[in-house]
Design a protein around this motif. Structure first.
Motif, mmCIF file in Angstrom:
data_model
loop_
_atom_site.group_PDB
_atom_site.id
_atom_site.type_symbol
_atom_site.label_atom_id
_atom_site.label_comp_id
_atom_site.label_asym_id
_atom_site.label_seq_id
_atom_site.Cartn_x
_atom_site.Cartn_y
_atom_site.Cartn_z
ATOM 1 N N GLN A 154 -6.287 2.682 -4.103
ATOM 2 C CA GLN A 154 -5.104 2.215 -4.812
ATOM 3 C C GLN A 154 -5.230 2.563 -6.286
ATOM 4 O O GLN A 154 -6.268 2.316 -6.891
ATOM 5 C CB GLN A 154 -4.937 0.698 -4.636
ATOM 6 C CG GLN A 154 -4.780 0.282 -3.184
ATOM 7 C CD GLN A 154 -3.546 0.893 -2.532
ATOM 8 O OE1 GLN A 154 -2.439 0.726 -3.015
ATOM 9 N NE2 GLN A 154 -3.752 1.616 -1.441
ATOM 10 N N CYS B 215 -7.021 -0.101 0.250
ATOM 11 C CA CYS B 215 -6.283 -0.866 1.258
ATOM 12 C C CYS B 215 -7.248 -1.301 2.359
ATOM 13 O O CYS B 215 -7.959 -0.459 2.930
ATOM 14 C CB CYS B 215 -5.164 -0.014 1.837
ATOM 15 S SG CYS B 215 -4.246 -0.817 3.173
ATOM 16 N N CYS C 94 0.861 -1.188 0.000
ATOM 17 C CA CYS C 94 0.000 0.000 0.000
ATOM 18 C C CYS C 94 0.894 1.233 0.000
ATOM 19 O O CYS C 94 1.864 1.310 0.758
ATOM 20 C CB CYS C 94 -0.905 -0.002 1.231
ATOM 21 S SG CYS C 94 -1.849 1.531 1.434
#
Length: 163
Positions: free
Chosen positions: A27, A20, A6
């Motif tokens: 993301q 995440c 992440c």
């Protein structure tokens, strides 16, 4: 299943995760090579479609330099010009073309500003020829910006004159 880190918290998460599961950070998805290739082909297709106006060869160029006597007024040529004008509108080069009195008003869209001067000249020449072939008195076309409605130029038998 492939794991990536992440970008926010550094924990490992699935490559397919939209966010995440640990910190909730969205993301970013990488754009695939295939997507880029398709996008480039589409842009190229649009460019080619806009760059190929109906033949504005000798007749219309001669019509500009010697008045409007040599202008092809045939129904076929007029249909070709009208189709090209509709294509320019569909491509975002022109917004609309109207004739509130005898003289045409051409409203240019944002795509017009991205064109080089030669293409602007050729494309507006087709619109001008369409209206002059219908009415020889329509020998001046005024160009307006489609967003502000401000006058940005004129087209006469001498050519394009942008303000």
């Amino acid at each position: 299943m492939a794991l990536i880190k992440c970008k926010e918290c550094g924990n490992e998460i699935s490559k397919k995760a939209d966010k995440c599961p640990h910190c909730g950070a969205p993301q970013k998805k990488k754009t695939s090579v295939l997507t880029w290739i398709v996008l480039i082909l589409i842009i190229f297709g649009v460019y080619v479609a806009v760059k190929t106006p109906p033949s504005t060869s000798g007749n219309e160029v001669a019509a500009q330099s010697s008045g409007i006597a040599a202008l092809d007024r045939s129904a076929e040529k007029q249909a070709e010009r009208k189709q090209f004008i509709e294509k320019l509108i569909g491509m975002g080069v022109l917004y609309k073309v109207e004739v509130p009195a005898e003289l045409p008003h051409i409203y240019v869209a944002p795509g017009f500003y991205a064109l080089n001067i030669d293409d602007k000249q050729r494309f507006i020449n087709v619109v001008y020829a369409y209206f002059v072939a219908q009415n020889p008195k329509a020998n001046i076309a005024t160009l307006y910006d489609s967003k502000s409605s401000n006058k940005i130029g004129m087209f006469t038998e001498r050519g394009l004159d942008l303000d």
